[in-house]
Design a protein around this motif. Sequence first.
Motif, PDB file in Angstrom:
ATOM      1  N   ALA A 282       0.820  -1.215   0.000  1.00 50.74           N
ATOM      2  CA  ALA A 282       0.000   0.000   0.000  1.00 50.74           C
ATOM      3  C   ALA A 282       0.853   1.264   0.000  1.00 50.74           C
ATOM      4  N   ARG A 283       2.157   1.122  -0.047  1.00 48.03           N
ATOM      5  CA  ARG A 283       3.122   2.220  -0.050  1.00 48.03           C
ATOM      6  C   ARG A 283       3.058   3.059   1.221  1.00 48.03           C
ATOM      7  N   MET A 284       2.803   2.367   2.322  1.00 47.34           N
ATOM      8  CA  MET A 284       2.914   2.995   3.628  1.00 47.34           C
ATOM      9  C   MET A 284       4.291   2.741   4.237  1.00 47.34           C
ATOM     10  N   VAL A 304      12.587  -1.680   8.844  1.00 43.93           N
ATOM     11  CA  VAL A 304      11.330  -1.165   8.308  1.00 43.93           C
ATOM     12  C   VAL A 304      11.381   0.357   8.353  1.00 43.93           C
ATOM     13  N   TYR A 305      11.075   0.983   7.216  1.00 42.65           N
ATOM     14  CA  TYR A 305      10.998   2.440   7.115  1.00 42.65           C
ATOM     15  C   TYR A 305       9.592   2.852   6.681  1.00 42.65           C
ATOM     16  N   LEU A 306       9.187   4.063   7.022  1.00 41.66           N
ATOM     17  CA  LEU A 306       8.018   4.637   6.379  1.00 41.66           C
ATOM     18  C   LEU A 306       8.348   4.858   4.906  1.00 41.66           C
ATOM     19  N   GLU A 307       7.330   4.821   4.047  1.00 43.74           N
ATOM     20  CA  GLU A 307       7.606   4.866   2.609  1.00 43.74           C
ATOM     21  C   GLU A 307       8.162   6.211   2.165  1.00 43.74           C
ATOM     22  N   ASN A 308       7.708   7.298   2.779  1.00 44.15           N
ATOM     23  CA  ASN A 308       8.222   8.619   2.408  1.00 44.15           C
ATOM     24  C   ASN A 308       8.267   9.509   3.637  1.00 44.15           C
ATOM     25  N   THR A 309       9.012  10.598   3.532  1.00 45.79           N
ATOM     26  CA  THR A 309       9.245  11.450   4.699  1.00 45.79           C
ATOM     27  C   THR A 309       8.006  12.253   5.092  1.00 45.79           C
ATOM     28  N   ASN A 310       7.121  12.550   4.147  1.00 50.02           N
ATOM     29  CA  ASN A 310       5.890  13.269   4.513  1.00 50.02           C
ATOM     30  C   ASN A 310       5.071  12.470   5.514  1.00 50.02           C
ATOM     31  N   LEU A 311       5.052  11.153   5.356  1.00 47.00           N
ATOM     32  CA  LEU A 311       4.344  10.300   6.320  1.00 47.00           C
ATOM     33  C   LEU A 311       4.944  10.447   7.711  1.00 47.00           C
ATOM     34  N   SER A 312       6.255  10.641   7.770  1.00 45.87           N
ATOM     35  CA  SER A 312       6.914  10.806   9.064  1.00 45.87           C
ATOM     36  C   SER A 312       6.338  11.997   9.823  1.00 45.87           C
TER      37      SER A 312
END
Length: 398
Positions: A282-284, A304-312
Amino acid sequence: MQLDRLYIFQANLLKSVSRDFTRFLFSQINWKQRMLGIRGLRGTGKTTLLLQHLKYNLNEKGLYVSADHPWFYDHTLFDLADSLNKEGGRLLLIDEIHKYPNWSNELKNIYDGFPSLHVIFTASSALDIQKGEADLSRRVITYELPGLSFREYLNFTKQSSLIPYSIQDLLTHSVEAVHQFPKNWKPLPLFRQYLKVGYFPFSKTEDESDFLIKLGQVINTVLESDLASIEGYTAGNIIQIKKLLGVVAESVPFTPNISALAGKMKMGRDSVNQFLIHLERARMLNLIHQASKGVAVLQKPDKVYLENTNLSYALKDEPDKGALRETFLLNQLRNAKRHVSLSKEGDFLVDQKWTLEVGGKSKGDKQIKKVKNAFLALDEIEEAYLNRIPLWAFGFLY
């Protein structure tokens, strides 16, 4: 069958569509294929991509429709294709196909029944096109649309025309590559803004606080609607997967202890692994393994990383600076279709060839000094020198 309602809906949408900016994928898609699928995270511009193609690429009759449009309350996709074909239409564009029940069977029947009709559909990145009830593997070509690269963000917000460069050029001719950046721009403030709000095109029309609220809504919709319908989640599953995402967000890069997680969340180990895999689809999340390992189904990821920094920023008030750097680099490399694994000497091994160590401007190369083809990806620097490359420059790979 009257299609007037759908044409009126389409005409209203097309009024606001321009080609002032197009995503990188627009020029890479082979639009002549009989059936195309475009998957991606919500908010990355899939709908706009379809409408730009319809408005600017076509010299023939086409129709755009969203799969959750009320028209489908008493009609089927096959009905729509049949009517469009009879009217001489040659292109059917279907947005969010995953919201339509029995989507794969109907697409198969449309493909087989109307040879002159081209079909392009979008779907959640969580949707496995090959897992539908009907076999579409020989019929559909699929593309993935990620969020904006740092380069695209600059082009989008500043009406510039910066071009991408390859990983080879960036690593071996980094000084020349970095000099593409306009002299009158300051890359570091722009980069910090991108890390917070630049991955999704809808940020251009929102202020920062509203953007983060809207991004939170995107996350909820992905979990509560997309994953729930695609994977058949119950309300209880949704609560569990939200808790899992919260645990990851709090401590990325997260080194998972599956047994401990399973015990804490009162779930089986396989369920935890499966949820992590679904969140990656789901690209999370981005799951990553050691370079020496073969990756098997349900194998525990090493990090495990979040998919992109905006999600952070949407999931945590003050994300860790080091985690943001690694999250950005992994995201841009994978979106550029590079193979990335964990490196024993540095942070990441790219295409089994280049080792990258991530850090701030004072980071030394002690850890990778004896490693062949090793580079430092450094935040807080504007220029490249020796084997030190500005971290922001990796945002020009696509």
